[in-house]
Design a protein around this motif. Structure first.
Motif, PDB file in Angstrom:
ATOM      1  N   VAL A 101      90.637  56.277  37.389  1.00 18.33           N
ATOM      2  CA  VAL A 101      90.203  56.587  38.761  1.00 18.33           C
ATOM      3  C   VAL A 101      90.071  58.107  38.887  1.00 18.33           C
ATOM      4  N   PRO A 102      88.999  58.696  39.419  1.00 17.95           N
ATOM      5  CA  PRO A 102      87.880  57.995  40.029  1.00 17.95           C
ATOM      6  C   PRO A 102      86.820  57.577  39.007  1.00 17.95           C
ATOM      7  N   PHE A 103      86.337  56.334  39.150  1.00 18.11           N
ATOM      8  CA  PHE A 103      85.251  55.866  38.290  1.00 18.11           C
ATOM      9  C   PHE A 103      84.447  54.799  39.037  1.00 18.11           C
ATOM     10  N   GLY A 104      83.243  54.527  38.515  1.00 14.86           N
ATOM     11  CA  GLY A 104      82.389  53.543  39.178  1.00 14.86           C
ATOM     12  C   GLY A 104      81.960  52.430  38.246  1.00 14.86           C
ATOM     13  N   ILE A 105      81.581  51.297  38.836  1.00 16.40           N
ATOM     14  CA  ILE A 105      80.976  50.189  38.084  1.00 16.40           C
ATOM     15  C   ILE A 105      79.667  49.843  38.795  1.00 16.40           C
ATOM     16  N   ALA A 106      78.592  49.756  37.990  1.00 13.19           N
ATOM     17  CA  ALA A 106      77.265  49.576  38.594  1.00 13.19           C
ATOM     18  C   ALA A 106      76.605  48.303  38.086  1.00 13.19           C
ATOM     19  N   GLN A 107      75.727  47.784  38.912  1.00 12.84           N
ATOM     20  CA  GLN A 107      75.003  46.573  38.520  1.00 12.84           C
ATOM     21  C   GLN A 107      73.650  46.528  39.231  1.00 12.84           C
ATOM     22  N   ILE A 108      72.637  46.038  38.494  1.00 12.13           N
ATOM     23  CA  ILE A 108      71.342  45.731  39.120  1.00 12.13           C
ATOM     24  C   ILE A 108      71.122  44.240  38.936  1.00 12.13           C
ATOM     25  N   GLY A 109      70.753  43.545  39.998  1.00 16.33           N
ATOM     26  CA  GLY A 109      70.491  42.121  39.812  1.00 16.33           C
ATOM     27  C   GLY A 109      69.997  41.448  41.067  1.00 16.33           C
ATOM     28  N   LYS A 110      69.630  40.194  40.893  1.00 17.50           N
ATOM     29  CA  LYS A 110      69.079  39.407  42.005  1.00 17.50           C
ATOM     30  C   LYS A 110      70.169  39.064  43.021  1.00 17.50           C
ATOM     31  N   ALA A 111      69.761  39.034  44.271  1.00 16.73           N
ATOM     32  CA  ALA A 111      70.621  38.533  45.346  1.00 16.73           C
ATOM     33  C   ALA A 111      69.750  37.634  46.225  1.00 16.73           C
ATOM     34  N   PHE A 112      70.401  36.718  46.919  1.00 13.70           N
ATOM     35  CA  PHE A 112      69.659  35.713  47.698  1.00 13.70           C
ATOM     36  C   PHE A 112      70.238  35.610  49.102  1.00 13.70           C
ATOM     37  N   ARG A 113      69.387  35.647  50.088  1.00 12.00           N
ATOM     38  CA  ARG A 113      69.845  35.433  51.471  1.00 12.00           C
ATOM     39  C   ARG A 113      68.811  34.579  52.182  1.00 12.00           C
ATOM     40  N   ASN A 114      69.312  33.545  52.834  1.00 12.45           N
ATOM     41  CA  ASN A 114      68.397  32.654  53.538  1.00 12.45           C
ATOM     42  C   ASN A 114      68.048  33.270  54.895  1.00 12.45           C
ATOM     43  N   GLU A 115      67.335  34.373  54.842  1.00 11.32           N
ATOM     44  CA  GLU A 115      67.008  35.144  56.052  1.00 11.32           C
ATOM     45  C   GLU A 115      66.317  34.243  57.071  1.00 11.32           C
ATOM     46  N   ILE A 116      66.684  34.403  58.339  1.00  7.23           N
ATOM     47  CA  ILE A 116      66.101  33.572  59.392  1.00  7.23           C
ATOM     48  C   ILE A 116      64.610  33.838  59.511  1.00  7.23           C
ATOM     49  N   PHE A 165      65.784  38.846  46.341  1.00  8.98           N
ATOM     50  CA  PHE A 165      65.492  40.265  46.133  1.00  8.98           C
ATOM     51  C   PHE A 165      66.465  40.838  45.117  1.00  8.98           C
ATOM     52  N   GLU A 166      66.245  42.095  44.769  1.00  7.23           N
ATOM     53  CA  GLU A 166      67.138  42.716  43.790  1.00  7.23           C
ATOM     54  C   GLU A 166      67.901  43.867  44.414  1.00  7.23           C
ATOM     55  N   GLN A 167      69.169  43.955  44.055  1.00  8.99           N
ATOM     56  CA  GLN A 167      69.992  45.059  44.536  1.00  8.99           C
ATOM     57  C   GLN A 167      70.375  45.985  43.392  1.00  8.99           C
ATOM     58  N   MET A 168      70.594  47.244  43.730  1.00  9.18           N
ATOM     59  CA  MET A 168      71.104  48.234  42.767  1.00  9.18           C
ATOM     60  C   MET A 168      72.386  48.755  43.429  1.00  9.18           C
ATOM     61  N   GLU A 169      73.536  48.291  42.932  1.00 10.90           N
ATOM     62  CA  GLU A 169      74.793  48.611  43.621  1.00 10.90           C
ATOM     63  C   GLU A 169      75.791  49.273  42.679  1.00 10.90           C
ATOM     64  N   MET A 170      76.590  50.145  43.256  1.00 11.42           N
ATOM     65  CA  MET A 170      77.639  50.801  42.484  1.00 11.42           C
ATOM     66  C   MET A 170      78.894  50.871  43.343  1.00 11.42           C
ATOM     67  N   GLU A 171      80.018  50.448  42.748  1.00 13.30           N
ATOM     68  CA  GLU A 171      81.299  50.542  43.456  1.00 13.30           C
ATOM     69  C   GLU A 171      82.068  51.681  42.795  1.00 13.30           C
ATOM     70  N   PHE A 172      82.394  52.676  43.584  1.00 14.37           N
ATOM     71  CA  PHE A 172      83.086  53.848  43.048  1.00 14.37           C
ATOM     72  C   PHE A 172      84.533  53.824  43.525  1.00 14.37           C
ATOM     73  N   PHE A 173      85.456  53.638  42.572  1.00 11.79           N
ATOM     74  CA  PHE A 173      86.876  53.465  42.903  1.00 11.79           C
ATOM     75  C   PHE A 173      87.585  54.818  42.871  1.00 11.79           C
ATOM     76  N   CYS A 174      88.287  55.132  43.963  1.00  7.31           N
ATOM     77  CA  CYS A 174      88.930  56.451  44.007  1.00  7.31           C
ATOM     78  C   CYS A 174      90.290  56.362  44.709  1.00  7.31           C
ATOM     79  N   ASN A 175      91.047  57.430  44.567  1.00  7.60           N
ATOM     80  CA  ASN A 175      92.322  57.513  45.284  1.00  7.60           C
ATOM     81  C   ASN A 175      92.016  57.540  46.790  1.00  7.60           C
ATOM     82  N   PRO A 176      92.773  56.749  47.595  1.00 10.12           N
ATOM     83  CA  PRO A 176      92.462  56.694  49.032  1.00 10.12           C
ATOM     84  C   PRO A 176      92.361  58.075  49.685  1.00 10.12           C
ATOM     85  N   SER A 177      93.169  59.021  49.220  1.00 11.29           N
ATOM     86  CA  SER A 177      93.152  60.345  49.863  1.00 11.29           C
ATOM     87  C   SER A 177      91.835  61.081  49.563  1.00 11.29           C
TER      88      SER A 177
END
Ligand code: ATP
Length: 447
Positions: A182-197, A209-221
């Motif tokens: 920590v601090p470090f990130g994990i990233a992913q690109i991939g399909k996501a699905f939502r039954n949009e109204i 659709f496709e998302q490009m997401e990254m979760e960056f984990f860090c010390n709360p402070s």
């Protein structure tokens, strides 16, 4: 394209210039094989789109640049590629089974179905009638399916509505196998699905659709610092690849807009012809996800910080972008109609075709020379060869595809061993020695 037409502007009303621009872009996308309606020969499927030969290159370039800038060029981010179907407990822990809903109303006049929060002044966006809606109902956006032969409650699975839960579910695997700290990130690109109204505005709101997401984990402070850092990084990323600054906005969420677990959130918004709308969200998700997954999986997902000799649940800063929305923004931003031509002014790194080679006259060994140049360039970049029709028309076709460079082999080439390189935006032409073409283009295409 009728499906799109029906969703811009009210029936029977003339279109404003922004609607016209969008309409022209949609038809260019179809005509030049960027984007088609999914299963078009069967009348399409609302909210689903197919990318053609030019569109797939455009979207791939965007995803690859995101991956390069977010994962490969950094030492603190790892990549993953998780399955779309996951144990349904994941979605109980994340809160999606209970509350991933949109408020929905039907128009009693035209039977159109809408998201209640998208209705302005109680007026139906399709038929214009006022105050004629059903009560608000809540509708879960997840697509449900069954895994295996039995269709009972124990076999229920969902198509993931976001990619980040695969990252949280793998947090421990990455910590235990990749020597990350920590601090470090994990990233992913991939399909996501939502039954949009109400899928609408071309690819902007799709069901797949496709998302490009990254979760960056860090010390709360340190979360406030990293939240600011990722807002800046992500805003600058769009500018780096050519999005016009005056059309790009960073909007901080008001306190009452925040998800209950979030300590902060900002949207990167773009001025689309149909209005200013979200391209990407950057959120401080606190330790909500890791704590919830610890609780539901009964596995302790807290982290031992050796430097501090302390165990804690890291906070998460999440930049979450849509690859299709980014592709649409790059298309809209690049699109220009001029007196003599329609042009897509893509940044060279984004452009689907990087260069086109034209033999000018079909004689004197010109095609062989042109083919030679084409074959050399093709090994390195997506290159197009065109020997048909007047050169002016060939230029126009490439302008419409957004190709930044056209190289012509002409009557002089056999004498001076040089070719003409024409720039898409300025239409300026440079005479360059044949053996210097790769070097010349690399300056723009790999800078
Ligand atoms: P919206 O408010 O527009 O429904 P959201 O806030 O629910 O979007 P997020 O859950 O934050 O969206 O998803 C992150 C990103 O995924 C969005 O910024 C967007 O780029 C993309 N995205 C979300 N829903 C869709 C969709 N239906 N079609 C295309 N892209 C989408």
């Amino acid at each position: 394209m009728l499906v799109f037409e029906a969703k811009v502007g009210r029936k029977g009303m003339s279109k404003n210039p922004q609607e016209q621009k969008m309409q022209s872009l949609v038809s260019l996308c179809r005509r030049r094989a960027f984007i088609f309606q999914s299963s078009e020969i069967y009348g399409g499927l609302n909210g689903c789109w197919d990318y053609g030969p030019l569109g797939v290159e455009l979207k791939r370039n965007i995803k690859e640049l995101w991956w390069k800038d977010t994962v490969l060029s950094r030492t603190d981010v790892e990549g993953v590629d998780c399955s779309i179907l996951m144990n349904s407990k994941v979605w109980e822990a994340s809160g999606h089974v209970q509350s991933f809903t949109d408020p929905m109303v039907d128009c009693l006049q035209c039977r159109g179905r809408f998201r209640a929060d998208h209705i302005v002044n109680n007026q139906c966006p399709t038929c214009g009638s006022k105050n004629k809606f059903t009560e608000v109902r809540h509708f879960n956006l997840m697509f449900k399916t069954h895994v295996g032969a039995l269709e009972d409650s124990s076999s229920v699975a969902y198509l993931r509505p976001e990619t980040c839960q695969g990252i949280f579910a793998n947090f421990d695997n990455i910590v235990n196998t990749c020597r990350v700290k920590v601090p470090f990130g994990i990233a992913q690109i991939g399909k996501a699905f939502r039954n949009e109204i109400n899928p609408r505005n071309f690819t902007f709101r799709s069901r797949e659709f496709e998302q490009m997401e990254m979760e960056f984990f860090c010390n709360p402070s340190e979360a406030p610092k990293w939240f600011q850092y990722w807002k800046d990084e992500r805003y600058d990323w769009y500018l780096k690849y050519g999005i016009k600054k005056e059309r790009l906005h960073l909007r901080e969420h008001a306190k009452d807009e925040l998800a209950h677990y979030a300590a902060g959130c900002a949207d990167i918004e773009y001025d689309f012809p149909f209005g200013c709308a979200e391209l990407e969200g950057i959120a401080n998700r606190t330790d909500y996800d890791l704590k919830r997954h610890s609780e539901f999986s009964k596995k302790d997902l807290s982290y031992f910080d050796q430097g501090l000799n302390q165990r804690y649940f890291p906070y998460v800063i999440e930049p979450s972008a849509g690859a299709d929305r980014a592709t649409l923004a790059f298309l809209v931003d690049a699109y220009e109609e001029e007196a003599e031509r329609t042009v897509l002014r893509f940044h060279p790194r984004i452009a689907p075709i990087k260069a086109a080679v034209f033999p000018l006259v079909n004689k004197d060994g010109m095609p062989e020379t042109a083919e030679q140049i084409f074959n050399t360039l093709k090994k390195r970049w997506n290159t197009f060869y065109d020997d048909k029709g007047a050169v002016g028309r060939r230029y126009r076709r490439q302008d419409e595809a957004g190709t930044p460079f056209c190289i012509t082999v002409d009557g002089e080439t056999s004498k001076d061993q040089a070719v003409t390189i024409r720039h898409r935006d300025s239409m300026a032409q440079d005479r360059i020695a044949m053996d210097k073409v790769v070097e010349y283009l690399a300056k723009y295409l790999e800078a």
